[in-house]
Scaffold this motif. Structure first.
Motif, PDB file in Angstrom:
ATOM      1  N   HIS A  44      62.174  76.128  34.932  1.00 21.10           N
ATOM      2  CA  HIS A  44      61.240  75.392  35.317  1.00 21.10           C
ATOM      3  C   HIS A  44      60.211  74.920  34.316  1.00 21.10           C
ATOM      4  O   HIS A  44      59.608  73.669  34.302  1.00 21.10           O
ATOM      5  N   ASN A  53      58.934  70.855  30.345  1.00 21.20           N
ATOM      6  CA  ASN A  53      59.028  70.225  31.464  1.00 21.20           C
ATOM      7  C   ASN A  53      57.702  69.459  31.621  1.00 21.20           C
ATOM      8  O   ASN A  53      56.600  69.934  31.750  1.00 21.20           O
ATOM      9  N   TYR A  89      63.032  65.409  34.312  1.00 18.69           N
ATOM     10  CA  TYR A  89      63.548  66.883  33.784  1.00 18.69           C
ATOM     11  C   TYR A  89      64.579  67.321  34.318  1.00 18.69           C
ATOM     12  O   TYR A  89      64.759  67.160  35.683  1.00 18.69           O
ATOM     13  N   LYS A 104      66.195  69.470  36.449  1.00 12.91           N
ATOM     14  CA  LYS A 104      65.551  70.489  37.404  1.00 12.91           C
ATOM     15  C   LYS A 104      66.457  70.949  38.814  1.00 12.91           C
ATOM     16  O   LYS A 104      66.437  71.797  39.129  1.00 12.91           O
ATOM     17  N   ALA A 152      65.703  79.949  40.664  1.00 12.25           N
ATOM     18  CA  ALA A 152      64.659  79.923  39.944  1.00 12.25           C
ATOM     19  C   ALA A 152      63.688  80.871  40.092  1.00 12.25           C
ATOM     20  O   ALA A 152      62.943  81.038  39.024  1.00 12.25           O
TER      21      ALA A 152
END
Length: 287
Positions: free
Chosen positions: A154, A171, A179, A181, A238
């Motif tokens: 992240h 990020n 980004y 993600k 994550a």
């Protein structure tokens, strides 16, 4: 009712088991598949390593069987020795989507004998790339195996060579910048001809009299949770990468990173005024 100490012990056991399950060496047969030209990829050293072959008939490529949402991927690679001009050996992450793909690239650009090997990195986020940086390696990557890693979470993407960071892409979603993600990515590698751009912008062409060209891979390592996650994987991998150690470079990594940037960086899109008279907004962060 279980005591608080026994619940804590159980929680630690689950966490440890997860790390053991998803931070492990990968094997080519178990974790990867050939994507093209299977006759040009050979298992060697009893199946512990593979050889990629490029000749006038074809290059080749392989990919992971799974996709991953955040993690760290490493491979040991031994690049093409001698005159490798016009060849590209690539190791990258790719969401395998069309117009909005996310991608994180290592591209090793072949050279004429005696010249430094250049590694180009690039970051695609929500379909937008053109973020190339190039570093001349400070060793001969064709003389032995070296470890190339992509850490992706992240907070940032970190490209490393033998655990030395060579690029950090942060990020900056808080500033409205894309980004990578939201899309899981697979792991890919290819060996191919690109003499229209790979060596000195395409001035140096491939010398097919030197073919076949060989690159070697071993010690695949995947730290991450496949998507969709099997039993034992958290719903969001994550969470595993929220640990402080993965949020920023430590002091030693930062020192090595500055050394690479000062001594071995040869191209940065952020400073290319012919392409970007006004630097892209993420460049103000020194990415």
């Amino acid at each position: 009712m279980a005591s608080s100490s026994s619940l804590l012990f159980a929680s630690l056991c689950i966490h440890t088991c997860f790390l053991l399950a998803w931070s492990r060496p990968a094997t080519f047969l178990q974790d990867f598949r050939i994507t093209w030209a299977d006759t040009h990829i050979k298992q060697i050293q009893g199946g512990t390593a593979i050889q990629l072959i490029l000749d006038q008939s074809s290059g080749c490529g392989f990919a992971s069987k799974s996709q991953y949402l955040f993690g760290k991927v490493s491979m040991k690679i031994k690049l093409i020795p001698g005159d490798s001009a016009g060849t590209v050996t690539a190791f990258y992450m790719n969401s395998d989507t069309d117009t909005v793909r996310d991608e994180l690239d290592f591209e090793f650009l072949g050279n004429r004998s005696g010249q430094p090997y250049t590694v180009q990195t690039n970051v695609y986020a929500h379909g937008k790339g053109d973020r190339e940086q190039r570093v001349n390696l400070w060793f001969d990557p064709a003389a032995d195996f070296h470890t190339y890693s992509i850490l992706w979470n992240h907070y940032h993407v970190v490209f490393s060579v033998d655990e030395v960071p060579i690029r950090v892409y942060k990020n900056n979603e808080a500033r409205g910048l894309p980004y990578p993600k939201f899309q899981p990515m697979g792991i890919y590698s290819t060996l191919w001809e690109a003499d229209d751009w790979a060596t000195r912008g395409g001035l140096e062409k491939i010398d097919w009299s030197k073919a076949p060209f060989y690159a070697y891979y071993k010690d695949f390592d995947i730290e991450g949770c496949p998507v969709p996650g099997p039993a034992g994987c958290p719903s969001s991998s994550a969470n595993w990468w929220e640990k402080p150690a993965y949020q920023a470079l430590d002091a030693d990594q930062a020192r090595r990173y500055r050394w690479v940037r000062l001594n071995h960086l040869i191209y940065d899109y952020c400073t290319d005024r012919s392409r970007y008279p006004v630097p892209p907004p993420e460049c103000s962060e020194g990415i």
